[in-house]
Design an enzyme around this catalytic site. Structure first.
Site: not given
Ligand SMILES: Cc1cc2nc3c(=O)[nH]c(=O)nc-3n(C[C@H](O)[C@H](O)[C@H](O)COP(=O)(O)OP(=O)(O)OC[C@H]3O[C@@H](n4cnc5c(N)ncnc54)[C@H](O)[C@@H]3O)c2cc1C
Length: 338
Positions: A238, A164, A334
């Site tokens: 998580s 992570r 996380e």
């Molecule tokens: C129900 C649920 C289940 C999940 N299960 C998992 C799992 O099994 N495994 C796992 O690893 N994660 C899991 N997650 C967490 C999440 O899905 C991941 O971390 C995902 O990659 C976040 O993507 P996002 O586009 O929503 O990022 P955001 O929440 O919008 O951003 C996350 C971070 O990344 C940065 N960021 C976003 N996009 C960019 C970009 N294009 N360039 C630079 N920085 C950027 C943001 O500034 C922030 O710091 C889960 C979340 C939920 C709600």
């Protein structure tokens, strides 16, 4: 022409469904939009927050500055023998990419089915689930430096992936915006069923020789049964990482708690199941005001309706303190706290 909105509610843009506002908000639909916004005066005067699907953030206050929501679309693929290079825009919904790959018979990310969020955020914390991590298929990504708007290609070794974790959460935190990601996938389906729950479900269904579509379906079913759907109950998956501790520390924890759930980790270390530690402190399914933990998984903090980010954060502090007092292990969040 880039459309910059003022005083925008971020509630629809975070899966915790926390009600906060941003001073400025712009949606980025292309690399050119990104370059334009990075060259604009607005960005020089404001704090900047890059947002994908908002599924790994907890807002504890209004955001004083400019939020750029990355919505760059597009998926393409190039087949090179048995290998396929798939490239997707940072704004592509991660699970849409998984579906595209499964439908086309491109193996490698089916175990990561139904993870919320966007392609662009996937390298940031090296998303992982059910025995696979993004780093296993990552080829490269295109990113723009925030300070100079210069384009840079990051290859595998540049990203320094960990559990992570990546360079984008450490030395380069807040320095680059990812515009697209390329993945090295395979046309021959070497399915990964090492994770116990997957094998169990396949056995239940009588599937002896699973395809990547079978793996994707089974993983999706397990996730739906175990995790709350953010469209009905706010959460960010998580909330804490599974702590990875030295063997000596582990022996101490095990002596006091012989049933501690653990797994081997790289470098002789031991990974503890954070959900189990939290559950042992009596937190599973607990409701605390408008927040709490999910009934099927103590690792997931939830918004039972109109909770503030501060409420969720202070509940997470309580969990960290109690787990530390009982096990001598410090949980690390996380989720990105903003
Ligand atoms: C129900 C649920 C289940 C999940 N299960 C998992 C799992 O099994 N495994 C796992 O690893 N994660 C899991 N997650 C967490 C999440 O899905 C991941 O971390 C995902 O990659 C976040 O993507 P996002 O586009 O929503 O990022 P955001 O929440 O919008 O951003 C996350 C971070 O990344 C940065 N960021 C976003 N996009 C960019 C970009 N294009 N360039 C630079 N920085 C950027 C943001 O500034 C922030 O710091 C889960 C979340 C939920 C709600």
């Amino acid at each position: 022409m880039l459309d910059v909105q003022k005083n925008t509610s971020l509630k629809p843009y975070n899966t915790f469904s926390i009600s906060v506002d941003a001073n400025y908000f712009a949606e980025i639909l292309s690399d050119q939009d990104l370059i334009d916004v990075l060259k604009s005066d607005l960005i020089k005067q404001q704090n900047l927050l890059v947002l994908g699907g908002g599924s790994n953030v907890l807002f504890t206050k209004d955001f004083e500055g400019l939020v750029v929501k990355i919505s760059i679309p597009g998926i393409s693929s190039v087949v090179e023998g048995d290998e396929v290079i798939v490239t997707a825009g940072a704004g592509v919904v991660w699970n849409d990419l998984v579906k595209y790959c499964v439908q086309n018979g491109f193996a490698g990310i089916e175990n990561l089915s139904l993870i919320p969020g966007t392609v662009g955020a996937s390298p940031i914390q090296n998303i992982g689930a059910y025995g696979v991590e993004l780093k296993d298929v990552f080829k490269s990504c295109v990113a723009y430096e925030i300070a100079t708007s210069e384009k840079r290609i990051f290859n595998y070794s540049d990203c320094r992936f960990g559990y992570r974790d990546s360079v984008f959460k450490n030395e380069l935190k807040g320095k680059y915006i990812i515009a697209s990601v390329s993945f090295a996938l395979s046309k021959s389906a070497n399915v990964n069923t090492q994770y116990g729950a997957i094998q169990e479900e396949l056995n239940n269904k009588g599937i002896a020789d699973p395809t990547i579509a079978d793996i994707s379906n089974v993983v999706s079913e397990i996730r739906v049964a175990k995790l709350p759907d953010p469209s009905t109950i706010g959460n960010a998956g998580s909330f804490f990482k599974n702590p990875v501790i030295a063997k000596d520390n582990f022996e101490l924890v095990k002596a006091a708690h012989p049933n501690v759930v653990h797994y081997p980790a790289p470098d002789g270390k031991i990974k503890l199941a954070a959900g189990w530690l939290i559950e042992q402190c009596g937190f599973k399914g607990i409701v605390v005001g408008r927040t709490g933990t999910w009934k099927n998984q103590a690792l997931v903090l939830v918004n039972h309706g109109n909770a503030t980010g501060e409420e969720v954060y202070s509940f997470s502090e309580q969990i960290i303190n109690d787990v530390n007092a009982k096990f001598g292990v410090k949980l690390e969040r996380e989720v990105n706290i903003l």
